[in-house]
Design a protein around this motif. Structure first.
Motif, PDB file in Angstrom:
ATOM      1  N   ASP A 258      17.289  91.023 -14.706  1.00  0.00           N
ATOM      2  CA  ASP A 258      18.368  90.975 -13.625  1.00  0.00           C
ATOM      3  C   ASP A 258      17.926  90.084 -12.703  1.00  0.00           C
ATOM      4  N   ARG A 259      16.696  89.729 -12.390  1.00  0.00           N
ATOM      5  CA  ARG A 259      16.204  88.818 -11.330  1.00  0.00           C
ATOM      6  C   ARG A 259      16.104  87.461 -11.893  1.00  0.00           C
ATOM      7  N   ILE A 260      15.769  87.369 -13.184  1.00  0.00           N
ATOM      8  CA  ILE A 260      15.442  86.061 -13.569  1.00  0.00           C
ATOM      9  C   ILE A 260      16.701  85.383 -14.137  1.00  0.00           C
ATOM     10  N   VAL A 261      17.736  86.063 -14.701  1.00  0.00           N
ATOM     11  CA  VAL A 261      18.872  85.316 -15.340  1.00  0.00           C
ATOM     12  C   VAL A 261      19.604  84.675 -14.203  1.00  0.00           C
ATOM     13  N   PRO A 262      19.666  85.140 -13.129  1.00  0.00           N
ATOM     14  CA  PRO A 262      20.393  84.463 -11.889  1.00  0.00           C
ATOM     15  C   PRO A 262      19.759  82.971 -11.474  1.00  0.00           C
ATOM     16  N   GLN A 263      18.401  83.056 -11.415  1.00  0.00           N
ATOM     17  CA  GLN A 263      17.624  82.046 -11.276  1.00  0.00           C
ATOM     18  C   GLN A 263      17.735  81.048 -12.319  1.00  0.00           C
ATOM     19  N   ILE A 264      17.788  81.396 -13.606  1.00  0.00           N
ATOM     20  CA  ILE A 264      17.938  80.457 -14.618  1.00  0.00           C
ATOM     21  C   ILE A 264      19.351  79.877 -14.683  1.00  0.00           C
ATOM     22  N   ASP A 265      20.288  80.547 -14.131  1.00  0.00           N
ATOM     23  CA  ASP A 265      21.681  79.724 -14.187  1.00  0.00           C
ATOM     24  C   ASP A 265      21.806  79.073 -13.016  1.00  0.00           C
ATOM     25  N   GLU A 266      21.150  79.302 -11.793  1.00  0.00           N
ATOM     26  CA  GLU A 266      21.412  78.204 -10.949  1.00  0.00           C
ATOM     27  C   GLU A 266      20.648  76.948 -11.167  1.00  0.00           C
ATOM     28  N   ALA A 267      19.196  77.167 -11.765  1.00  0.00           N
ATOM     29  CA  ALA A 267      18.687  75.924 -12.142  1.00  0.00           C
ATOM     30  C   ALA A 267      19.413  75.425 -13.122  1.00  0.00           C
TER      31      ALA A 267
ATOM     32  N   ARG B 205      22.944  74.944 -13.384  1.00  0.00           N
ATOM     33  CA  ARG B 205      23.936  74.448 -12.430  1.00  0.00           C
ATOM     34  C   ARG B 205      23.148  73.193 -11.773  1.00  0.00           C
ATOM     35  N   ASN B 206      22.108  73.340 -11.043  1.00  0.00           N
ATOM     36  CA  ASN B 206      21.645  72.145 -10.210  1.00  0.00           C
ATOM     37  C   ASN B 206      21.250  70.967 -11.109  1.00  0.00           C
ATOM     38  N   LEU B 207      20.596  71.403 -12.387  1.00  0.00           N
ATOM     39  CA  LEU B 207      20.367  70.211 -13.214  1.00  0.00           C
ATOM     40  C   LEU B 207      21.648  69.440 -13.873  1.00  0.00           C
ATOM     41  N   VAL B 208      22.639  70.287 -14.227  1.00  0.00           N
ATOM     42  CA  VAL B 208      23.851  69.543 -14.588  1.00  0.00           C
ATOM     43  C   VAL B 208      24.552  68.760 -13.266  1.00  0.00           C
ATOM     44  N   ASP B 209      24.434  69.497 -12.056  1.00  0.00           N
ATOM     45  CA  ASP B 209      24.855  68.491 -10.905  1.00  0.00           C
ATOM     46  C   ASP B 209      24.129  67.286 -10.708  1.00  0.00           C
ATOM     47  N   PHE B 210      22.703  67.290 -10.909  1.00  0.00           N
ATOM     48  CA  PHE B 210      22.130  66.216 -10.709  1.00  0.00           C
ATOM     49  C   PHE B 210      22.007  65.072 -11.858  1.00  0.00           C
ATOM     50  N   ASN B 211      22.370  65.675 -12.957  1.00  0.00           N
ATOM     51  CA  ASN B 211      22.700  64.748 -14.252  1.00  0.00           C
ATOM     52  C   ASN B 211      24.159  64.001 -13.961  1.00  0.00           C
ATOM     53  N   THR B 212      25.007  64.706 -13.519  1.00  0.00           N
ATOM     54  CA  THR B 212      26.208  64.209 -13.033  1.00  0.00           C
ATOM     55  C   THR B 212      26.424  63.056 -11.842  1.00  0.00           C
ATOM     56  N   ARG B 213      25.473  63.341 -10.945  1.00  0.00           N
ATOM     57  CA  ARG B 213      25.296  62.332  -9.904  1.00  0.00           C
ATOM     58  C   ARG B 213      24.215  61.139 -10.480  1.00  0.00           C
ATOM     59  N   ALA B 214      23.445  61.440 -11.215  1.00  0.00           N
ATOM     60  CA  ALA B 214      22.630  60.223 -11.687  1.00  0.00           C
ATOM     61  C   ALA B 214      23.406  59.376 -12.657  1.00  0.00           C
ATOM     62  N   VAL B 215      24.325  59.920 -13.390  1.00  0.00           N
ATOM     63  CA  VAL B 215      25.165  59.069 -14.570  1.00  0.00           C
ATOM     64  C   VAL B 215      26.236  58.355 -13.538  1.00  0.00           C
TER      65      VAL B 215
END
Length: 66
Positions: free
Chosen positions: A17-26, A28-38
């Motif tokens: 319950d503690r780790i899954v939300p952190q993984i999901d946030e990470a 989302r952050n990686l997808v956002d970073f990839n979108t901005r980089a592209v």
């Protein structure tokens, strides 16, 4: 000290319950970073190409030093 399977299962659920939300946030952050980089690369292909060549040159110089 006895190991209670129910306690282990409860602890595992708490961790999940503690780790899954952190993984999901990470993720989302990686997808956002990839979108901005592209987007940046598409808007500035020459700059990115020169930067990639420079980084490759530096890595090659560092790797060849002994």
């Amino acid at each position: 000290m006895e190991i209670n399977p129910q306690q282990i299962q409860d602890r595992a659920r708490e961790l999940q319950d503690r780790i899954v939300p952190q993984i999901d946030e990470a993720r989302r952050n990686l997808v956002d970073f990839n979108t901005r980089a592209v987007s940046f690369i598409r808007a500035n292909p020459g700059t990115c190409l020169i930067g990639a060549i420079a980084v490759g040159f530096l890595v090659g110089r560092l790797a060849s030093r002994r």
